[in-house]
Scaffold this active site. Structure first.
Site, PDB file in Angstrom:
ATOM      1  N   GLU A  31       0.893  -1.267   0.035  1.00 13.81           N
ATOM      2  CA  GLU A  31      -0.115  -0.128   0.009  1.00 13.81           C
ATOM      3  C   GLU A  31       0.918   1.266   0.041  1.00 13.81           C
ATOM      4  OE1 GLU A  31      -0.082  -2.617   1.882  1.00 13.81           O
ATOM      5  OE2 GLU A  31      -2.129  -3.208   2.806  1.00 13.81           O
TER       6      GLU A  31
ATOM      7  N   GLU B 176      11.814 -33.404   1.200  1.00  9.07           N
ATOM      8  CA  GLU B 176      12.470 -33.846   0.252  1.00  9.07           C
ATOM      9  C   GLU B 176      12.620 -35.289   0.348  1.00  9.07           C
ATOM     10  OE1 GLU B 176      15.205 -32.059  -2.065  1.00  9.07           O
ATOM     11  OE2 GLU B 176      14.590 -30.259  -1.835  1.00  9.07           O
TER      12      GLU B 176
HETATM   13  N1  LIG Z   1      14.140 -39.366  -5.906  1.00  9.60           N
HETATM   14  C1  LIG Z   1      14.042 -38.757  -4.789  1.00  9.60           C
HETATM   15  O1  LIG Z   1      13.417 -37.768  -5.159  1.00  9.60           O
HETATM   16  C2  LIG Z   1      14.537 -38.868  -3.554  1.00  9.60           C
HETATM   17  C3  LIG Z   1      14.637 -38.102  -2.399  1.00  9.60           C
HETATM   18  C4  LIG Z   1      15.345 -38.322  -1.311  1.00  9.60           C
HETATM   19  C5  LIG Z   1      15.637 -39.575  -0.992  1.00  9.60           C
HETATM   20  N2  LIG Z   1      15.822 -40.238  -1.939  1.00  9.60           N
HETATM   21  C6  LIG Z   1      16.093 -41.833  -1.835  1.00  9.60           C
HETATM   22  O2  LIG Z   1      15.445 -42.320  -0.655  1.00  9.60           O
HETATM   23  C7  LIG Z   1      16.294 -43.119   0.094  1.00  9.60           C
HETATM   24  C8  LIG Z   1      15.978 -43.079   1.548  1.00  9.60           C
HETATM   25  O3  LIG Z   1      14.866 -43.301   2.069  1.00  9.60           O
HETATM   26  P1  LIG Z   1      14.441 -44.004   3.296  1.00  9.60           P
HETATM   27  O4  LIG Z   1      13.129 -44.168   3.285  1.00  9.60           O
HETATM   28  O5  LIG Z   1      15.435 -45.158   3.323  1.00  9.60           O
HETATM   29  O6  LIG Z   1      15.021 -43.159   4.397  1.00  9.60           O
HETATM   30  P2  LIG Z   1      14.637 -41.578   4.836  1.00  9.60           P
HETATM   31  O7  LIG Z   1      13.107 -41.521   4.666  1.00  9.60           O
HETATM   32  O8  LIG Z   1      15.651 -40.552   4.245  1.00  9.60           O
HETATM   33  O9  LIG Z   1      14.837 -41.619   6.520  1.00  9.60           O
HETATM   34  C9  LIG Z   1      14.211 -42.362   7.165  1.00  9.60           C
HETATM   35  C10 LIG Z   1      14.772 -42.333   8.522  1.00  9.60           C
HETATM   36  O10 LIG Z   1      14.457 -41.325   9.108  1.00  9.60           O
HETATM   37  C11 LIG Z   1      14.266 -41.334  10.636  1.00  9.60           C
HETATM   38  N3  LIG Z   1      13.131 -41.008  11.229  1.00  9.60           N
HETATM   39  C12 LIG Z   1      13.011 -40.453  12.367  1.00  9.60           C
HETATM   40  N4  LIG Z   1      11.612 -40.382  12.704  1.00  9.60           N
HETATM   41  C13 LIG Z   1      10.942 -40.430  11.532  1.00  9.60           C
HETATM   42  C14 LIG Z   1       9.670 -40.647  11.423  1.00  9.60           C
HETATM   43  N5  LIG Z   1       8.612 -40.143  12.187  1.00  9.60           N
HETATM   44  N6  LIG Z   1       9.077 -41.101  10.206  1.00  9.60           N
HETATM   45  C15 LIG Z   1       9.949 -41.603   9.141  1.00  9.60           C
HETATM   46  N7  LIG Z   1      11.405 -41.670   9.431  1.00  9.60           N
HETATM   47  C16 LIG Z   1      11.648 -41.131  10.777  1.00  9.60           C
HETATM   48  C17 LIG Z   1      14.419 -43.052  10.754  1.00  9.60           C
HETATM   49  O11 LIG Z   1      15.876 -43.213  11.213  1.00  9.60           O
HETATM   50  P3  LIG Z   1      16.257 -43.087  12.830  1.00  9.60           P
HETATM   51  O12 LIG Z   1      15.369 -43.676  13.456  1.00  9.60           O
HETATM   52  O13 LIG Z   1      17.594 -43.456  12.624  1.00  9.60           O
HETATM   53  O14 LIG Z   1      16.210 -41.574  12.864  1.00  9.60           O
HETATM   54  C18 LIG Z   1      14.215 -43.453   9.407  1.00  9.60           C
HETATM   55  O15 LIG Z   1      14.890 -44.725   9.080  1.00  9.60           O
HETATM   56  C19 LIG Z   1      17.742 -43.004  -0.490  1.00  9.60           C
HETATM   57  O16 LIG Z   1      17.988 -44.219  -1.400  1.00  9.60           O
HETATM   58  C20 LIG Z   1      17.618 -41.845  -1.499  1.00  9.60           C
HETATM   59  O17 LIG Z   1      18.391 -41.839  -2.456  1.00  9.60           O
HETATM   60  C21 LIG Z   1      15.113 -40.117  -3.170  1.00  9.60           C
END
Ligand SMILES: NC(=O)c1ccc[n+]([C@@H]2O[C@H](COP(=O)([O-])OP(=O)(O)OC[C@H]3O[C@@H](n4cnc5c(N)ncnc54)[C@H](OP(=O)(O)O)[C@@H]3O)[C@@H](O)[C@H]2O)c1
Length: 383
Positions: free
Chosen positions: A63, A305
Protein backbone atom coordinates in the site's frame (compact mmCIF):
# COMPACT_ATOMS: atom_id res chain seq x y z
CA UNK A 1 -31.97 -5.99 -16.28
CA UNK A 2 -30.05 -2.79 -16.97
CA UNK A 3 -29.06 -2.58 -13.29
CA UNK A 4 -27.59 -6.08 -13.23
CA UNK A 5 -25.62 -5.37 -16.42
CA UNK A 6 -24.08 -2.32 -14.77
CA UNK A 7 -23.24 -4.36 -11.67
CA UNK A 8 -21.60 -7.07 -13.81
CA UNK A 9 -19.52 -4.47 -15.67
CA UNK A 10 -18.34 -3.03 -12.38
CA UNK A 11 -17.32 -6.51 -11.07
CA UNK A 12 -15.40 -7.14 -14.30
CA UNK A 13 -13.63 -3.82 -13.87
CA UNK A 14 -12.76 -4.68 -10.27
CA UNK A 15 -11.46 -8.09 -11.36
CA UNK A 16 -9.33 -6.48 -14.05
CA UNK A 17 -7.50 -4.26 -11.55
CA UNK A 18 -7.33 -6.98 -8.91
CA UNK A 19 -5.59 -9.18 -11.50
CA UNK A 20 -3.04 -6.40 -11.98
CA UNK A 21 -2.53 -6.26 -8.20
CA UNK A 22 -2.11 -10.06 -8.11
CA UNK A 23 0.54 -9.92 -10.84
CA UNK A 24 2.43 -7.33 -8.80
CA UNK A 25 2.11 -9.35 -5.59
CA UNK A 26 3.71 -12.41 -7.24
CA UNK A 27 6.88 -10.42 -7.85
CA UNK A 28 7.66 -10.76 -4.14
CA UNK A 29 7.59 -14.59 -4.34
CA UNK A 30 10.28 -16.21 -2.21
CA UNK A 31 11.27 -13.02 -0.41
CA UNK A 32 8.40 -11.95 1.85
CA UNK A 33 8.15 -14.90 4.25
CA UNK A 34 6.82 -15.09 6.91
CA UNK A 35 4.89 -12.09 5.59
CA UNK A 36 2.37 -12.56 2.78
CA UNK A 37 2.82 -11.47 -0.83
CA UNK A 38 0.70 -8.38 -1.43
CA UNK A 39 0.03 -6.17 -4.46
CA UNK A 40 -1.78 -2.82 -4.65
CA UNK A 41 -3.06 -0.66 -7.49
CA UNK A 42 -4.58 2.85 -7.28
CA UNK A 43 -7.03 3.74 -10.04
CA UNK A 44 -8.57 7.03 -11.10
CA UNK A 45 -11.36 6.56 -13.66
CA UNK A 46 -9.81 3.81 -15.75
CA UNK A 47 -6.19 4.87 -15.33
CA UNK A 48 -3.69 3.25 -12.96
CA UNK A 49 -2.07 6.15 -11.10
CA UNK A 50 -0.11 4.18 -8.52
CA UNK A 51 1.06 0.63 -7.93
CA UNK A 52 3.31 -1.34 -5.62
CA UNK A 53 4.02 -4.67 -3.99
CA UNK A 54 5.64 -6.01 -0.84
CA UNK A 55 9.17 -6.73 -2.06
CA UNK A 56 10.75 -8.43 0.92
CA UNK A 57 10.24 -9.15 4.60
CA UNK A 58 10.86 -5.99 6.60
CA UNK A 59 10.46 -3.79 3.52
CA UNK A 60 7.66 -1.28 2.89
CA UNK A 61 4.20 -2.74 2.42
CA UNK A 62 2.44 -2.77 -0.96
CA UNK A 63 0.00 0.00 0.00
CA UNK A 64 2.80 2.39 0.95
CA UNK A 65 4.74 1.62 -2.22
CA UNK A 66 1.62 2.23 -4.34
CA UNK A 67 0.95 5.57 -2.59
CA UNK A 68 4.59 6.64 -2.96
CA UNK A 69 4.63 5.71 -6.66
CA UNK A 70 1.70 8.06 -7.35
CA UNK A 71 1.88 11.82 -7.59
CA UNK A 72 -0.69 14.47 -6.83
CA UNK A 73 -3.96 14.32 -4.99
CA UNK A 74 -5.27 10.77 -4.56
CA UNK A 75 -8.66 11.78 -3.13
CA UNK A 76 -11.57 10.04 -4.87
CA UNK A 77 -9.48 7.20 -6.30
CA UNK A 78 -10.17 3.46 -5.98
CA UNK A 79 -7.56 1.48 -4.08
CA UNK A 80 -7.19 -2.23 -4.99
CA UNK A 81 -5.33 -4.53 -2.59
CA UNK A 82 -4.98 -8.30 -2.73
CA UNK A 83 -5.04 -8.59 1.09
CA UNK A 84 -6.73 -6.50 3.77
CA UNK A 85 -4.35 -3.73 4.87
CA UNK A 86 -2.65 -4.14 8.24
CA UNK A 87 -3.96 -2.20 11.23
CA UNK A 88 -1.10 -2.71 13.68
CA UNK A 89 2.46 -1.53 14.15
CA UNK A 90 4.92 -4.21 13.01
CA UNK A 91 8.15 -3.46 11.21
CA UNK A 92 6.22 -0.63 9.50
CA UNK A 93 3.30 1.61 10.65
CA UNK A 94 -0.31 0.48 9.94
CA UNK A 95 -1.15 0.66 6.24
CA UNK A 96 -4.79 1.41 6.94
CA UNK A 97 -3.70 4.81 8.34
CA UNK A 98 -1.76 5.59 5.15
CA UNK A 99 -4.85 4.78 3.09
CA UNK A 100 -7.07 6.95 5.31
CA UNK A 101 -4.64 9.86 4.79
CA UNK A 102 -5.02 9.84 0.99
CA UNK A 103 -8.85 9.61 1.22
CA UNK A 104 -9.78 7.29 -1.65
CA UNK A 105 -13.51 7.01 -2.22
CA UNK A 106 -13.40 3.23 -2.44
CA UNK A 107 -11.15 0.37 -1.34
CA UNK A 108 -11.40 -3.06 -2.98
CA UNK A 109 -9.96 -5.92 -0.94
CA UNK A 110 -9.22 -9.38 -2.38
CA UNK A 111 -9.14 -11.37 0.84
CA UNK A 112 -9.47 -10.60 4.54
CA UNK A 113 -6.28 -10.98 6.57
CA UNK A 114 -6.23 -14.28 8.51
CA UNK A 115 -3.92 -12.65 11.09
CA UNK A 116 -6.10 -12.43 14.23
CA UNK A 117 -4.51 -9.04 15.01
CA UNK A 118 -5.91 -7.67 11.75
CA UNK A 119 -8.84 -9.76 10.56
CA UNK A 120 -11.69 -7.42 9.55
CA UNK A 121 -10.41 -4.52 11.71
CA UNK A 122 -9.05 -2.46 8.84
CA UNK A 123 -12.15 -3.01 6.74
CA UNK A 124 -14.32 -1.78 9.64
CA UNK A 125 -12.03 1.20 10.21
CA UNK A 126 -12.18 2.25 6.54
CA UNK A 127 -15.98 2.01 6.58
CA UNK A 128 -16.19 4.01 9.81
CA UNK A 129 -14.33 6.78 8.01
CA UNK A 130 -16.92 6.82 5.23
CA UNK A 131 -14.89 4.89 2.64
CA UNK A 132 -16.82 2.37 0.57
CA UNK A 133 -15.21 -1.07 0.87
CA UNK A 134 -15.80 -3.94 -1.53
CA UNK A 135 -14.53 -7.37 -0.45
CA UNK A 136 -14.20 -10.78 -2.05
CA UNK A 137 -13.02 -9.72 -5.52
CA UNK A 138 -10.99 -12.70 -6.86
CA UNK A 139 -10.93 -13.93 -3.29
CA UNK A 140 -10.04 -17.53 -4.26
CA UNK A 141 -7.03 -16.36 -6.28
CA UNK A 142 -5.92 -13.95 -3.54
CA UNK A 143 -6.11 -16.67 -0.90
CA UNK A 144 -4.33 -19.19 -3.15
CA UNK A 145 -1.50 -16.71 -3.68
CA UNK A 146 -0.87 -16.74 0.07
CA UNK A 147 -1.78 -20.35 0.89
CA UNK A 148 1.37 -20.61 3.01
CA UNK A 149 0.54 -17.49 5.04
CA UNK A 150 -3.09 -18.55 5.53
CA UNK A 151 -2.12 -22.02 6.79
CA UNK A 152 0.55 -20.61 9.10
CA UNK A 153 -1.68 -17.92 10.54
CA UNK A 154 -4.80 -19.99 11.02
CA UNK A 155 -3.24 -23.23 12.34
CA UNK A 156 0.12 -22.29 13.86
CA UNK A 157 1.76 -24.99 11.69
CA UNK A 158 3.94 -24.51 8.62
CA UNK A 159 2.65 -25.23 5.13
CA UNK A 160 4.17 -28.57 4.07
CA UNK A 161 5.11 -29.45 0.49
CA UNK A 162 6.18 -33.03 -0.17
CA UNK A 163 8.30 -33.30 -3.29
CA UNK A 164 10.05 -36.23 -4.92
CA UNK A 165 11.38 -37.42 -8.25
CA UNK A 166 10.17 -40.87 -9.27
CA UNK A 167 10.29 -43.28 -12.18
CA UNK A 168 7.15 -44.10 -14.08
CA UNK A 169 6.73 -47.14 -11.84
CA UNK A 170 6.88 -45.07 -8.65
CA UNK A 171 10.48 -45.65 -7.53
CA UNK A 172 12.60 -42.90 -5.97
CA UNK A 173 15.80 -45.00 -5.97
CA UNK A 174 17.09 -48.37 -7.17
CA UNK A 175 16.96 -51.27 -4.74
CA UNK A 176 20.53 -50.42 -3.65
CA UNK A 177 19.43 -46.85 -2.85
CA UNK A 178 20.94 -45.16 -5.93
CA UNK A 179 18.84 -42.14 -6.91
CA UNK A 180 21.13 -39.68 -8.68
CA UNK A 181 19.65 -38.66 -10.93
CA UNK A 182 16.20 -39.94 -11.65
CA UNK A 183 15.01 -36.71 -13.23
CA UNK A 184 16.47 -34.62 -16.07
CA UNK A 185 18.62 -31.45 -15.58
CA UNK A 186 15.69 -29.01 -16.08
CA UNK A 187 13.88 -30.78 -13.25
CA UNK A 188 16.89 -30.31 -10.98
CA UNK A 189 16.75 -26.58 -11.66
CA UNK A 190 13.01 -26.67 -10.99
CA UNK A 191 13.68 -28.48 -7.68
CA UNK A 192 16.21 -25.84 -6.63
CA UNK A 193 13.72 -23.10 -7.44
CA UNK A 194 11.14 -24.87 -5.30
CA UNK A 195 13.69 -24.98 -2.46
CA UNK A 196 14.28 -21.25 -2.73
CA UNK A 197 10.55 -20.64 -2.24
CA UNK A 198 10.43 -22.48 1.09
CA UNK A 199 11.72 -21.47 4.50
CA UNK A 200 13.20 -24.89 5.14
CA UNK A 201 14.00 -28.28 3.54
CA UNK A 202 13.53 -31.47 5.53
CA UNK A 203 15.01 -34.93 4.86
CA UNK A 204 15.42 -38.18 6.76
CA UNK A 205 18.72 -39.52 8.05
CA UNK A 206 18.88 -42.31 5.43
CA UNK A 207 18.81 -39.78 2.61
CA UNK A 208 21.84 -38.06 4.12
CA UNK A 209 23.61 -41.43 4.49
CA UNK A 210 22.80 -42.58 0.94
CA UNK A 211 23.01 -39.35 -1.09
CA UNK A 212 25.02 -36.93 1.04
CA UNK A 213 23.11 -33.98 -0.47
CA UNK A 214 24.01 -30.31 0.08
CA UNK A 215 20.37 -29.20 0.15
CA UNK A 216 21.13 -25.72 -1.18
CA UNK A 217 19.83 -23.68 -4.13
CA UNK A 218 22.95 -23.82 -6.29
CA UNK A 219 21.20 -23.76 -9.65
CA UNK A 220 19.03 -20.70 -9.08
CA UNK A 221 19.26 -17.29 -7.48
CA UNK A 222 17.66 -17.10 -4.07
CA UNK A 223 18.22 -17.70 -0.41
CA UNK A 224 19.16 -21.12 0.94
CA UNK A 225 16.42 -22.43 3.21
CA UNK A 226 17.16 -23.82 6.68
CA UNK A 227 18.11 -27.51 6.38
CA UNK A 228 16.29 -29.78 8.78
CA UNK A 229 17.46 -33.37 9.33
CA UNK A 230 15.36 -35.96 11.11
CA UNK A 231 17.84 -38.28 12.80
CA UNK A 232 16.60 -39.98 15.99
CA UNK A 233 19.88 -41.68 16.83
CA UNK A 234 22.22 -38.97 15.52
CA UNK A 235 23.81 -41.38 13.08
CA UNK A 236 24.68 -39.12 10.15
CA UNK A 237 28.48 -38.77 9.88
CA UNK A 238 30.32 -35.58 10.77
CA UNK A 239 31.62 -35.51 7.20
CA UNK A 240 28.08 -35.06 5.77
CA UNK A 241 27.92 -32.02 3.48
CA UNK A 242 24.97 -30.56 5.37
CA UNK A 243 27.13 -30.41 8.50
CA UNK A 244 30.02 -28.55 6.95
CA UNK A 245 29.43 -25.03 5.70
CA UNK A 246 27.00 -23.39 8.14
CA UNK A 247 27.63 -19.93 6.72
CA UNK A 248 26.07 -20.94 3.42
CA UNK A 249 23.01 -22.56 4.93
CA UNK A 250 22.04 -23.36 8.48
CA UNK A 251 21.35 -26.94 9.52
CA UNK A 252 19.12 -28.11 12.30
CA UNK A 253 19.07 -31.73 13.49
CA UNK A 254 16.16 -33.16 15.43
CA UNK A 255 17.26 -36.13 17.50
CA UNK A 256 16.05 -38.11 20.50
CA UNK A 257 19.48 -39.11 21.75
CA UNK A 258 21.18 -37.53 24.72
CA UNK A 259 24.28 -39.72 24.30
CA UNK A 260 27.22 -39.11 21.94
CA UNK A 261 28.33 -36.06 23.92
CA UNK A 262 31.47 -35.58 21.89
CA UNK A 263 29.56 -35.58 18.59
CA UNK A 264 27.03 -33.15 20.01
CA UNK A 265 29.86 -30.85 21.09
CA UNK A 266 31.61 -30.92 17.69
CA UNK A 267 28.32 -30.18 15.95
CA UNK A 268 27.56 -27.36 18.38
CA UNK A 269 31.02 -25.86 17.78
CA UNK A 270 30.36 -25.91 14.03
CA UNK A 271 27.16 -23.96 14.54
CA UNK A 272 24.80 -26.85 13.79
CA UNK A 273 21.56 -26.38 15.68
CA UNK A 274 20.79 -29.60 17.57
CA UNK A 275 17.37 -30.16 19.10
CA UNK A 276 17.11 -33.07 21.47
CA UNK A 277 13.41 -33.91 21.76
CA UNK A 278 11.34 -36.78 23.10
CA UNK A 279 10.54 -39.59 20.67
CA UNK A 280 7.35 -41.64 20.38
CA UNK A 281 7.08 -45.12 21.93
CA UNK A 282 9.20 -46.52 19.04
CA UNK A 283 11.84 -43.85 19.73
CA UNK A 284 11.01 -42.06 16.47
CA UNK A 285 10.60 -38.34 16.20
CA UNK A 286 7.07 -37.01 16.43
CA UNK A 287 6.74 -35.02 13.23
CA UNK A 288 3.76 -32.96 14.34
CA UNK A 289 5.70 -31.67 17.37
CA UNK A 290 8.70 -30.97 15.19
CA UNK A 291 6.53 -28.90 12.82
CA UNK A 292 5.13 -26.94 15.76
CA UNK A 293 8.65 -26.19 17.01
CA UNK A 294 9.69 -24.98 13.55
CA UNK A 295 6.59 -22.78 13.25
CA UNK A 296 7.38 -21.18 16.59
CA UNK A 297 10.71 -20.09 15.13
CA UNK A 298 9.02 -18.31 12.25
CA UNK A 299 9.30 -21.10 9.68
CA UNK A 300 6.08 -20.90 7.69
CA UNK A 301 6.86 -23.40 4.91
CA UNK A 302 8.73 -26.69 4.66
CA UNK A 303 9.78 -28.66 1.62
CA UNK A 304 9.95 -32.36 2.49
CA UNK A 305 12.38 -33.96 0.06
CA UNK A 306 12.36 -37.57 1.23
CA UNK A 307 13.24 -40.29 1.42
CA UNK A 308 10.56 -42.89 1.27
CA UNK A 309 9.97 -43.37 5.00
CA UNK A 310 9.78 -39.67 5.70
CA UNK A 311 7.40 -39.09 2.77
CA UNK A 312 5.25 -41.99 4.00
CA UNK A 313 5.12 -40.64 7.55
CA UNK A 314 4.11 -37.16 6.41
CA UNK A 315 1.35 -38.53 4.19
CA UNK A 316 0.13 -41.11 6.70
CA UNK A 317 -0.08 -38.56 9.50
CA UNK A 318 -1.98 -36.08 7.32
CA UNK A 319 0.75 -33.44 7.67
CA UNK A 320 1.23 -32.57 3.99
CA UNK A 321 -0.60 -29.78 2.16
CA UNK A 322 0.96 -29.93 -1.28
CA UNK A 323 2.48 -32.69 -3.37
CA UNK A 324 4.95 -32.07 -6.18
CA UNK A 325 5.89 -35.21 -8.08
CA UNK A 326 8.44 -35.22 -10.86
CA UNK A 327 7.96 -38.33 -12.97
CA UNK A 328 10.80 -39.38 -15.27
CA UNK A 329 10.14 -41.60 -18.30
CA UNK A 330 12.13 -44.47 -16.76
CA UNK A 331 11.23 -47.83 -15.31
CA UNK A 332 13.25 -49.50 -12.55
CA UNK A 333 11.17 -52.46 -11.45
CA UNK A 334 12.20 -53.37 -7.93
CA UNK A 335 13.49 -50.38 -6.01
CA UNK A 336 12.67 -47.96 -3.22
CA UNK A 337 9.02 -46.98 -3.46
CA UNK A 338 8.12 -43.30 -3.28
CA UNK A 339 5.30 -43.94 -0.83
CA UNK A 340 5.21 -46.95 1.50
CA UNK A 341 2.39 -48.50 3.48
CA UNK A 342 -0.27 -45.96 4.44
CA UNK A 343 -2.50 -48.59 6.04
CA UNK A 344 -5.21 -48.04 3.46
CA UNK A 345 -7.46 -51.04 2.71
CA UNK A 346 -10.42 -49.33 1.14
CA UNK A 347 -10.25 -47.17 -1.97
CA UNK A 348 -12.45 -44.49 -0.46
CA UNK A 349 -9.75 -43.92 2.15
CA UNK A 350 -7.14 -43.07 -0.49
CA UNK A 351 -5.40 -39.72 -0.22
CA UNK A 352 -7.13 -37.50 -2.75
CA UNK A 353 -5.48 -34.76 -4.71
CA UNK A 354 -6.64 -31.55 -6.31
CA UNK A 355 -4.38 -31.17 -9.33
CA UNK A 356 -3.33 -27.57 -9.88
CA UNK A 357 -0.78 -27.98 -12.63
CA UNK A 358 0.79 -30.59 -14.88
CA UNK A 359 3.81 -29.45 -16.85
CA UNK A 360 6.39 -31.01 -19.09
CA UNK A 361 9.89 -30.23 -17.83
CA UNK A 362 12.71 -31.55 -20.01
CA UNK A 363 11.96 -35.25 -20.32
CA UNK A 364 9.83 -35.29 -17.18
CA UNK A 365 6.26 -34.61 -16.17
CA UNK A 366 5.72 -32.45 -13.10
CA UNK A 367 2.48 -32.75 -11.19
CA UNK A 368 1.66 -30.04 -8.68
CA UNK A 369 -1.32 -30.83 -6.46
CA UNK A 370 -2.95 -29.94 -3.17
CA UNK A 371 -3.94 -32.66 -0.75
CA UNK A 372 -7.67 -32.66 -0.12
CA UNK A 373 -8.56 -32.60 3.54
CA UNK A 374 -11.59 -34.26 5.09
CA UNK A 375 -13.74 -37.16 3.87
CA UNK A 376 -14.48 -37.63 0.13
CA UNK A 377 -17.56 -35.72 -1.08
CA UNK A 378 -19.48 -38.93 -1.92
CA UNK A 379 -18.60 -40.35 1.51
CA UNK A 380 -20.30 -37.49 3.40
CA UNK A 381 -23.47 -38.47 5.16
CA UNK A 382 -26.67 -36.89 3.81
CA UNK A 383 -28.88 -35.22 6.37
N1 LIG B 1 14.18 -39.49 -5.83
C1 LIG B 1 14.02 -38.66 -4.83
O1 LIG B 1 13.34 -37.62 -4.95
C2 LIG B 1 14.65 -38.96 -3.51
C3 LIG B 1 14.69 -37.95 -2.53
C4 LIG B 1 15.24 -38.26 -1.30
C5 LIG B 1 15.73 -39.54 -1.06
N2 LIG B 1 15.69 -40.47 -2.02
C6 LIG B 1 16.19 -41.83 -1.77
O2 LIG B 1 15.46 -42.35 -0.67
C7 LIG B 1 16.26 -43.29 0.01
C8 LIG B 1 16.16 -43.04 1.49
O3 LIG B 1 14.83 -43.24 1.90
P1 LIG B 1 14.53 -44.05 3.24
O4 LIG B 1 13.08 -44.32 3.30
O5 LIG B 1 15.45 -45.20 3.30
O6 LIG B 1 15.00 -43.05 4.37
P2 LIG B 1 14.60 -41.57 4.80
O7 LIG B 1 13.15 -41.40 4.63
O8 LIG B 1 15.53 -40.61 4.15
O9 LIG B 1 14.99 -41.58 6.34
C9 LIG B 1 14.25 -42.43 7.17
C10 LIG B 1 14.80 -42.36 8.58
O10 LIG B 1 14.38 -41.14 9.19
C11 LIG B 1 14.31 -41.38 10.57
N3 LIG B 1 13.05 -40.97 11.17
C12 LIG B 1 12.93 -40.41 12.39
N4 LIG B 1 11.67 -40.15 12.68
C13 LIG B 1 10.94 -40.55 11.60
C14 LIG B 1 9.56 -40.54 11.33
N5 LIG B 1 8.67 -40.03 12.19
N6 LIG B 1 9.13 -41.06 10.16
C15 LIG B 1 10.02 -41.57 9.26
N7 LIG B 1 11.36 -41.60 9.49
C16 LIG B 1 11.81 -41.09 10.64
C17 LIG B 1 14.47 -42.88 10.78
O11 LIG B 1 15.81 -43.13 11.16
P3 LIG B 1 16.22 -42.96 12.67
O12 LIG B 1 15.25 -43.78 13.46
O13 LIG B 1 17.61 -43.42 12.75
O14 LIG B 1 16.07 -41.51 12.98
C18 LIG B 1 14.27 -43.45 9.42
O15 LIG B 1 14.96 -44.63 9.21
C19 LIG B 1 17.68 -43.12 -0.52
O16 LIG B 1 18.02 -44.18 -1.35
C20 LIG B 1 17.63 -41.85 -1.32
O17 LIG B 1 18.51 -41.90 -2.41
C21 LIG B 1 15.17 -40.22 -3.24
Amino acid sequence: MMKSKVARTSVLKDEFYMKAALRLARKGEGRTSPNPMVGAVIVRGSRIVGQGYHRAFGDKHAETRAIESASGDLRGTTFYITLEPCSHFGKTPPCVDRILEIKPSRVVVGSADPNPRVSGKSIRSLRRHGIEVTTGILEKECRALNEVFFKYMTTGYPFVTVKYAQTLDGRIATRSGHSRWISSPPSLTFAHRLRSLHDSILVGSETILKDDPELTCRLVKGRNPRRVIVDSSLKIPLSSKVLLDQDRAKTMIFTTTHGQREKLKILGDRGVDIRVVEGDHHGRLVLRKLLKALAQEGISSILVEGGSRIITSFLKEGLADRLVVITAPKILGKGIEAVGDLGIDKLDRAIRLDIKKIIRNGDDIVLDARIKKGPPAHGKKKR
